[in-house]
Design a protein around this motif. Sequence first.
Motif, PDB file in Angstrom:
ATOM      1  N   GLY A  28       0.820  -1.206   0.000  1.00 50.39           N
ATOM      2  CA  GLY A  28       0.000   0.000   0.000  1.00 50.39           C
ATOM      3  C   GLY A  28       0.851   1.250   0.000  1.00 50.39           C
ATOM      4  O   GLY A  28       1.945   1.296  -0.567  1.00 50.39           O
ATOM      5  N   GLN A  29       0.348   2.302   0.652  1.00 52.29           N
ATOM      6  CA  GLN A  29       1.006   3.598   0.627  1.00 52.29           C
ATOM      7  C   GLN A  29       2.129   3.694   1.664  1.00 52.29           C
ATOM      8  O   GLN A  29       1.934   3.419   2.840  1.00 52.29           O
ATOM      9  N   TRP A  30       3.296   4.081   1.174  1.00 55.34           N
ATOM     10  CA  TRP A  30       4.452   4.387   1.994  1.00 55.34           C
ATOM     11  C   TRP A  30       4.903   5.819   1.676  1.00 55.34           C
ATOM     12  O   TRP A  30       4.374   6.449   0.767  1.00 55.34           O
ATOM     13  N   THR A  31       5.884   6.295   2.421  1.00 50.47           N
ATOM     14  CA  THR A  31       6.554   7.538   2.051  1.00 50.47           C
ATOM     15  C   THR A  31       7.983   7.204   1.673  1.00 50.47           C
ATOM     16  O   THR A  31       8.543   6.193   2.118  1.00 50.47           O
ATOM     17  N   VAL A  32       8.607   8.072   0.835  1.00 54.88           N
ATOM     18  CA  VAL A  32       9.933   7.756   0.325  1.00 54.88           C
ATOM     19  C   VAL A  32      10.779   9.020   0.243  1.00 54.88           C
ATOM     20  O   VAL A  32      10.263  10.126   0.018  1.00 54.88           O
ATOM     21  N   CYS A  33      12.085   8.837   0.425  1.00 56.98           N
ATOM     22  CA  CYS A  33      13.039   9.925   0.254  1.00 56.98           C
ATOM     23  C   CYS A  33      14.302   9.355  -0.391  1.00 56.98           C
ATOM     24  O   CYS A  33      14.915   8.417   0.150  1.00 56.98           O
ATOM     25  N   LEU A  34      14.677   9.904  -1.553  1.00 58.64           N
ATOM     26  CA  LEU A  34      15.927   9.515  -2.190  1.00 58.64           C
ATOM     27  C   LEU A  34      17.087  10.178  -1.454  1.00 58.64           C
ATOM     28  O   LEU A  34      16.995  11.334  -1.044  1.00 58.64           O
ATOM     29  N   ASP A  35      18.172   9.417  -1.325  1.00 54.21           N
ATOM     30  CA  ASP A  35      19.324   9.880  -0.532  1.00 54.21           C
ATOM     31  C   ASP A  35      20.579   9.775  -1.390  1.00 54.21           C
ATOM     32  O   ASP A  35      21.517   9.039  -1.060  1.00 54.21           O
ATOM     33  N   SER A  36      20.606  10.507  -2.500  1.00 53.60           N
ATOM     34  CA  SER A  36      21.696  10.383  -3.472  1.00 53.60           C
ATOM     35  C   SER A  36      23.048  10.799  -2.902  1.00 53.60           C
ATOM     36  O   SER A  36      24.092  10.322  -3.350  1.00 53.60           O
ATOM     37  N   THR A  37      23.056  11.670  -1.909  1.00 53.83           N
ATOM     38  CA  THR A  37      24.315  12.095  -1.293  1.00 53.83           C
ATOM     39  C   THR A  37      24.685  11.239  -0.082  1.00 53.83           C
ATOM     40  O   THR A  37      25.707  11.480   0.575  1.00 53.83           O
ATOM     41  N   ASP A  38      23.836  10.239   0.225  1.00 48.65           N
ATOM     42  CA  ASP A  38      24.119   9.254   1.279  1.00 48.65           C
ATOM     43  C   ASP A  38      24.376   9.914   2.637  1.00 48.65           C
ATOM     44  O   ASP A  38      25.357   9.618   3.318  1.00 48.65           O
ATOM     45  N   VAL A  39      23.434  10.785   3.043  1.00 49.49           N
ATOM     46  CA  VAL A  39      23.571  11.467   4.329  1.00 49.49           C
ATOM     47  C   VAL A  39      22.489  11.039   5.327  1.00 49.49           C
ATOM     48  O   VAL A  39      22.477  11.513   6.462  1.00 49.49           O
ATOM     49  N   GLY A  40      21.599  10.150   4.899  1.00 42.84           N
ATOM     50  CA  GLY A  40      20.436   9.852   5.721  1.00 42.84           C
ATOM     51  C   GLY A  40      20.663   8.921   6.881  1.00 42.84           C
ATOM     52  O   GLY A  40      19.818   8.812   7.774  1.00 42.84           O
ATOM     53  N   ALA A  92      17.643   4.675  -0.960  1.00 37.59           N
ATOM     54  CA  ALA A  92      16.294   5.253  -0.884  1.00 37.59           C
ATOM     55  C   ALA A  92      15.668   4.778   0.418  1.00 37.59           C
ATOM     56  O   ALA A  92      15.813   3.616   0.800  1.00 37.59           O
ATOM     57  N   TRP A  93      14.967   5.684   1.085  1.00 43.42           N
ATOM     58  CA  TRP A  93      14.382   5.396   2.397  1.00 43.42           C
ATOM     59  C   TRP A  93      12.863   5.308   2.251  1.00 43.42           C
ATOM     60  O   TRP A  93      12.233   6.197   1.666  1.00 43.42           O
ATOM     61  N   TYR A  94      12.293   4.237   2.796  1.00 44.26           N
ATOM     62  CA  TYR A  94      10.854   4.006   2.723  1.00 44.26           C
ATOM     63  C   TYR A  94      10.307   3.898   4.144  1.00 44.26           C
ATOM     64  O   TYR A  94      10.808   3.109   4.951  1.00 44.26           O
ATOM     65  N   SER A  95       9.276   4.693   4.473  1.00 42.53           N
ATOM     66  CA  SER A  95       8.720   4.713   5.828  1.00 42.53           C
ATOM     67  C   SER A  95       7.197   4.679   5.803  1.00 42.53           C
ATOM     68  O   SER A  95       6.568   5.209   4.871  1.00 42.53           O
ATOM     69  N   ARG A  96       6.619   4.095   6.831  1.00 38.66           N
ATOM     70  CA  ARG A  96       5.175   4.122   7.034  1.00 38.66           C
ATOM     71  C   ARG A  96       4.876   3.799   8.490  1.00 38.66           C
ATOM     72  O   ARG A  96       5.719   3.248   9.220  1.00 38.66           O
ATOM     73  N   GLU A  97       3.670   4.164   8.918  1.00 41.10           N
ATOM     74  CA  GLU A  97       3.220   3.797  10.266  1.00 41.10           C
ATOM     75  C   GLU A  97       2.712   2.360  10.271  1.00 41.10           C
ATOM     76  O   GLU A  97       2.093   1.898   9.307  1.00 41.10           O
ATOM     77  N   ILE A  98       2.966   1.674  11.373  1.00 37.33           N
ATOM     78  CA  ILE A  98       2.433   0.334  11.576  1.00 37.33           C
ATOM     79  C   ILE A  98       1.847   0.254  12.978  1.00 37.33           C
ATOM     80  O   ILE A  98       2.191   1.054  13.859  1.00 37.33           O
ATOM     81  N   GLN A  99       0.970  -0.711  13.187  1.00 39.60           N
ATOM     82  CA  GLN A  99       0.442  -0.990  14.522  1.00 39.60           C
ATOM     83  C   GLN A  99       0.082  -2.471  14.551  1.00 39.60           C
ATOM     84  O   GLN A  99      -0.953  -2.877  14.038  1.00 39.60           O
ATOM     85  N   VAL A 100       0.960  -3.264  15.137  1.00 43.26           N
ATOM     86  CA  VAL A 100       0.680  -4.693  15.200  1.00 43.26           C
ATOM     87  C   VAL A 100      -0.355  -4.943  16.297  1.00 43.26           C
ATOM     88  O   VAL A 100      -0.458  -4.172  17.261  1.00 43.26           O
TER      89      VAL A 100
END
Length: 421
Positions: A28-40, A92-100
Amino acid sequence: MKNTLIAWLFCLPFASCTSPVTQMDLSGQWTVCLDSTDVGMASFGGKLFDTSITLPGTTDEAHLGTKCTLKPALEKPQLLHLTRAYSYVGPAWYSREIQVPSDWKEKDCILHLERVLWDTQVWIDGQKVEGHEESLTTPHEYDLTPYIQPGKKQVLTVRVDNRKRYDMSVNDLAHAYTDATQVKWNGILGDMYIKAVEKTRVESLQLYPDAASRTVKAVVSIYNSSSQTVPVNLSLQVKGKDDSKSYASVEAQAEAVKGYSTVELTCQLGDNAPLWDEFNPYIYDASVELVSGKSTSLTTETFGLRDIRHEENKLVLNDKPIFLRGTLECCIFPLTGTPPTDEASWEKLYASAREYGMNHLRFHSWCPPEAAFNVADEMGFYVQVELPVWSVTLGKDFATVEFLRAEVKRISKEYGNNYSS
């Protein structure tokens, strides 16, 4: 009121029989941020980002990266190779909220990512999860148990770095990782989920059938995450996958020590147990149930009975010569740039090959996803898989050799029960 009460009482037994949820789908829906300079690495773990992306999927599909500006033309480089719609190589960083679910408190929580290029690392609420995975061909899995708080909303972050890690090909031509067939994608493909598993469980089931004796040996790997040795009861049942015919069952008792332990079980299937070949692809289900106290762990794998060998210059399957009529499959999927992870796509591909008189595909310098093996087994189609390597300098770099040795072990464990290969 009386009718309402009767209806409620009528529904109660059905509600109480509902199976508990043991798997959380992460597609489903995630959020993403490219990290081309590798600082994340210092600050991205645990964050939600401004750009949304649908997973399973790739940065290409989200129109992220450097857009291809080539115009259609009968000239180089257009005719030499495929080109990604949007190229991106880097973290590339992928994030989303979860609740098990809150009732997972007594379970272990395992994150499963079916196919990723190349290196992954994981964070929960900004806390780094132990380990990293780097397989090009098998699922990436992480034990989230120490970091998960059941019933609470948390942020799951996955860092995917698709930069080349090992020198396993000349001019980057190995089909597992090459620009020539637009394979350098960034994202996550296939099944994505968190599963709740028992503290003492069947970790894997490896099957070793013997066609001559009509037997199957099951090597059961048990994992016990508790600190105590516990007694377990094991039962193995073998049935026909499609006809549910029962062939054998066996039981055993064992002691599950902390960590990993192994138990071997052998079943006699009977003199008339069908063999597997391209004309009669008979498949068996082997199910192992582990009972430890009040907990139960069940794992099922499929297999076929077949014996393959060579006699001088001939291949022999179940004492009959076979002739492989096939071609290369070089991970060329121009519409998506990624190999399919669903069985319908592979059924269509094999069926097309059959229409041309083929019974075999060689997966040149790559290994397909699980769906490709499952469908080949069912259809009686022979597949030849290879390590992600196409090199004339193999053996000169120790790190590459160690990666390939680990990769072949992962492939054998993940797909070794499939008998079309």
